[in-house]
Design a protein around this motif. Structure first.
Motif, PDB file in Angstrom:
ATOM      1  N   LEU A 167      45.665  31.462  41.313  1.00 50.47           N
ATOM      2  CA  LEU A 167      45.750  32.902  41.535  1.00 50.47           C
ATOM      3  C   LEU A 167      44.569  33.365  42.378  1.00 50.47           C
ATOM      4  CD1 LEU A 167      46.781  34.145  37.979  1.00 50.47           C
ATOM      5  CD2 LEU A 167      48.257  33.533  39.893  1.00 50.47           C
ATOM      6  N   LYS A 168      44.821  34.367  43.177  1.00 47.45           N
ATOM      7  CA  LYS A 168      43.762  34.929  44.003  1.00 47.45           C
ATOM      8  C   LYS A 168      42.982  35.961  43.185  1.00 47.45           C
ATOM      9  CE  LYS A 168      46.271  34.164  48.297  1.00 47.45           C
ATOM     10  NZ  LYS A 168      45.460  32.998  48.646  1.00 47.45           N
ATOM     11  N   TRP A 169      41.671  35.869  43.289  1.00 49.15           N
ATOM     12  CA  TRP A 169      40.818  36.763  42.501  1.00 49.15           C
ATOM     13  C   TRP A 169      41.020  38.220  42.882  1.00 49.15           C
ATOM     14  CZ3 TRP A 169      38.570  35.976  38.092  1.00 49.15           C
ATOM     15  CH2 TRP A 169      38.278  34.673  37.693  1.00 49.15           C
ATOM     16  N   LYS A 170      41.391  38.472  44.135  1.00 45.98           N
ATOM     17  CA  LYS A 170      41.606  39.869  44.516  1.00 45.98           C
ATOM     18  C   LYS A 170      42.803  40.466  43.778  1.00 45.98           C
ATOM     19  CE  LYS A 170      44.384  38.983  48.681  1.00 45.98           C
ATOM     20  NZ  LYS A 170      44.470  39.232  50.146  1.00 45.98           N
ATOM     21  N   HIS A 171      43.808  39.616  43.473  1.00 43.21           N
ATOM     22  CA  HIS A 171      44.941  40.098  42.687  1.00 43.21           C
ATOM     23  C   HIS A 171      44.519  40.374  41.245  1.00 43.21           C
ATOM     24  CE1 HIS A 171      47.834  37.839  45.614  1.00 43.21           C
ATOM     25  NE2 HIS A 171      47.419  38.990  46.105  1.00 43.21           N
ATOM     26  N   ILE A 172      43.710  39.480  40.700  1.00 40.80           N
ATOM     27  CA  ILE A 172      43.263  39.644  39.317  1.00 40.80           C
ATOM     28  C   ILE A 172      42.378  40.880  39.179  1.00 40.80           C
ATOM     29  CG2 ILE A 172      41.937  38.585  37.451  1.00 40.80           C
ATOM     30  CD1 ILE A 172      42.731  35.858  38.614  1.00 40.80           C
ATOM     31  N   LEU A 173      41.417  41.013  40.084  1.00 41.35           N
ATOM     32  CA  LEU A 173      40.479  42.136  40.007  1.00 41.35           C
ATOM     33  C   LEU A 173      41.155  43.462  40.287  1.00 41.35           C
ATOM     34  CD1 LEU A 173      37.356  40.538  41.739  1.00 41.35           C
ATOM     35  CD2 LEU A 173      37.747  40.899  39.300  1.00 41.35           C
ATOM     36  N   HIS A 174      42.265  43.412  41.036  1.00 44.96           N
ATOM     37  CA  HIS A 174      42.980  44.654  41.337  1.00 44.96           C
ATOM     38  C   HIS A 174      43.436  45.361  40.058  1.00 44.96           C
ATOM     39  CE1 HIS A 174      45.598  47.458  43.473  1.00 44.96           C
ATOM     40  NE2 HIS A 174      46.569  47.121  42.640  1.00 44.96           N
ATOM     41  N   TYR A 175      43.792  44.570  39.045  1.00 44.22           N
ATOM     42  CA  TYR A 175      44.305  45.138  37.799  1.00 44.22           C
ATOM     43  C   TYR A 175      43.257  45.191  36.685  1.00 44.22           C
ATOM     44  CZ  TYR A 175      48.733  44.284  40.125  1.00 44.22           C
ATOM     45  OH  TYR A 175      49.755  44.274  41.039  1.00 44.22           O
ATOM     46  N   THR A 176      42.136  44.519  36.871  1.00 44.67           N
ATOM     47  CA  THR A 176      41.172  44.426  35.769  1.00 44.67           C
ATOM     48  C   THR A 176      39.829  45.075  36.058  1.00 44.67           C
ATOM     49  OG1 THR A 176      40.384  42.258  36.539  1.00 44.67           O
ATOM     50  CG2 THR A 176      42.211  42.275  34.964  1.00 44.67           C
ATOM     51  N   TRP A 177      39.597  45.543  37.286  1.00 45.08           N
ATOM     52  CA  TRP A 177      38.238  45.950  37.643  1.00 45.08           C
ATOM     53  C   TRP A 177      37.737  47.124  36.809  1.00 45.08           C
ATOM     54  CZ3 TRP A 177      37.035  50.788  39.596  1.00 45.08           C
ATOM     55  CH2 TRP A 177      38.095  51.562  40.066  1.00 45.08           C
ATOM     56  N   ARG A 178      38.616  48.049  36.464  1.00 42.54           N
ATOM     57  CA  ARG A 178      38.166  49.197  35.662  1.00 42.54           C
ATOM     58  C   ARG A 178      37.685  48.745  34.282  1.00 42.54           C
ATOM     59  NH1 ARG A 178      42.691  51.082  38.376  1.00 42.54           N
ATOM     60  NH2 ARG A 178      42.377  52.936  39.685  1.00 42.54           N
ATOM     61  N   SER A 179      38.470  47.894  33.651  1.00 45.05           N
ATOM     62  CA  SER A 179      38.090  47.405  32.326  1.00 45.05           C
ATOM     63  C   SER A 179      36.843  46.538  32.391  1.00 45.05           C
ATOM     64  CB  SER A 179      39.248  46.609  31.704  1.00 45.05           C
ATOM     65  OG  SER A 179      40.383  47.423  31.515  1.00 45.05           O
ATOM     66  N   ILE A 180      36.735  45.715  33.432  1.00 44.04           N
ATOM     67  CA  ILE A 180      35.562  44.863  33.582  1.00 44.04           C
ATOM     68  C   ILE A 180      34.295  45.703  33.741  1.00 44.04           C
ATOM     69  CG2 ILE A 180      34.413  43.241  35.147  1.00 44.04           C
ATOM     70  CD1 ILE A 180      37.115  41.924  35.591  1.00 44.04           C
ATOM     71  N   ILE A 181      34.395  46.771  34.528  1.00 45.79           N
ATOM     72  CA  ILE A 181      33.235  47.658  34.693  1.00 45.79           C
ATOM     73  C   ILE A 181      32.857  48.299  33.358  1.00 45.79           C
ATOM     74  CG2 ILE A 181      32.475  49.847  35.708  1.00 45.79           C
ATOM     75  CD1 ILE A 181      33.973  49.098  38.237  1.00 45.79           C
ATOM     76  N   TYR A 182      33.867  48.745  32.605  1.00 48.20           N
ATOM     77  CA  TYR A 182      33.589  49.367  31.302  1.00 48.20           C
ATOM     78  C   TYR A 182      32.902  48.383  30.359  1.00 48.20           C
ATOM     79  CZ  TYR A 182      34.428  50.910  26.525  1.00 48.20           C
ATOM     80  OH  TYR A 182      34.275  51.221  25.204  1.00 48.20           O
ATOM     81  N   PHE A 183      33.459  47.167  30.236  1.00 50.39           N
ATOM     82  CA  PHE A 183      32.891  46.188  29.313  1.00 50.39           C
ATOM     83  C   PHE A 183      31.506  45.731  29.777  1.00 50.39           C
ATOM     84  CE2 PHE A 183      37.510  45.163  28.260  1.00 50.39           C
ATOM     85  CZ  PHE A 183      37.480  45.891  27.087  1.00 50.39           C
ATOM     86  N   SER A 184      31.291  45.648  31.079  1.00 54.96           N
ATOM     87  CA  SER A 184      29.975  45.251  31.595  1.00 54.96           C
ATOM     88  C   SER A 184      28.930  46.310  31.283  1.00 54.96           C
ATOM     89  CB  SER A 184      30.048  45.016  33.109  1.00 54.96           C
ATOM     90  OG  SER A 184      30.942  43.977  33.418  1.00 54.96           O
TER      91      SER A 184
END
Length: 319
Positions: free
Chosen positions: A7-24
């Protein structure tokens, strides 16, 4: 449908970046507050988080399995549509017989007409399942999405039929009605016997079944409590994670919490992205590619050379 193994990371981050920022931000904040104010009283026992993690993993696995069942059922339906489309082309060409040369020319026109109309039905069903429909004051279907358009049917229908189906709320179903009328015409002209008429009509009924089964998936959403509570539980679980490791791990709590949250977040998204297989998403059933396969097969049966080009994967995705 994603066909690349990786899988391409840009596809993964497209759907997860908001949650990743919150958890970080949460992990960094918990660590900073612990250093500054000592949060030992707010730490959560590891066993409590472990129990919650186990329960959440079971719940997310159940959700993902059921979402995959919907995706796989959609693929099986369209696989059957391929099989019966090939059978339809063979039956139309082999079960209809003319009496003389002049009649033979009329028969060939009829065969081309009903096979082309079936190609239009397949493309029309694809557009119908993926589109959100709107109707203006004259009852004409208005195109909302540009990548799935009824204009794709123009080459397979007469101008009169094309304009007619745009006035219908269910164009694919209306095309099957026209197919049935043409079967009656062929029977009256003596091109097919009563037995062959029934055989061809049974194949048309199968197309009704394929459309109905596809519409059932399209119009029946995945049970919303599963989607809602899975998101809520992942958020609650992810919010508690940093408080379970801060006492023992210190700053290592930041990357570890992010990693654990990312795992549960992706488990939730895997199920969510496969819930509705006809929405033209990256993970959807590739009905555009399947439609073009059917078009190619039926044209080859007629010894035609204007075959559609095979769709190439776009960034590892086939639509």
């Amino acid at each position: 449908m994603i066909v690349d193994r990786n899988l391409k990371w840009k596809h993964i981050l497209h759907y997860t970046w908001r949650s990743i920022i919150y958890f970080s931000l949460l992990s960094v904040t918990v660590y900073a507050l612990h250093v500054e104010f000592d949060l030992s009283k707010l730490s959560i026992p590891f066993n409590a988080i472990a129990t919650l993690s186990t329960a959440l993993a079971i719940f997310l696995g159940f959700k993902s399995n059921n979402a995959y069942d919907r995706w796989w059922e959609a693929r099986k339906i369209w696989g059957l549509l391929v099989n019966y489309s090939r059978a339809w082309g063979r039956e139309v060409l082999s079960l209809s017989i003319s009496a003389d040369y002049e009649d033979d020319q009329a028969l060939k026109k009829w065969q081309t007409k009903v096979i082309n109309r079936h190609i239009a039905f397949v493309h029309g069903l694809r557009v119908f399942l993926r589109k959100k429909h709107a109707y203006n004051e004259n009852g004409i279907t208005e195109i909302i999405e540009d990548n799935n358009r009824y204009e794709d049917l123009k080459d397979f229908l007469s101008e009169e039929e094309y304009k007619l189906i745009l006035t219908k709320k269910n164009p694919p179903n209306y095309l099957l009605k026209l197919q049935g009328k043409d079967l009656t015409t062929a029977f009256k002209n003596g091109w097919i016997s009563d037995y062959r008429f029934v055989r061809l009509d049974e194949t048309l009924t199968e197309f009704n079944n394929h459309q109905g089964m596809s519409e059932r998936i399209k119009n029946t959403p995945f049970p919303r409590p599963y989607s809602f509570f899975s998101r809520a539980f992942v958020l609650i679980h992810g919010t508690l994670i940093p408080f379970a490791f801060i006492e023992e791990l210190g700053w290592i709590n930041i990357p570890l919490s992010l990693l654990i949250n990312f795992v549960f977040l992706t488990l939730d998204l895997i199920g969510e992205r496969h819930e509705d297989p006809f929405e033209n998403k990256l993970e959807d059933t590739p009905i555009t590619s399947i439609s073009l396969t059917i078009e190619e097969n039926l044209k080859e049966m007629q010894d035609r050379t204007d075959l559609p080009p095979k769709p190439e994967p776009v960034h590892g995705v086939v639509f």
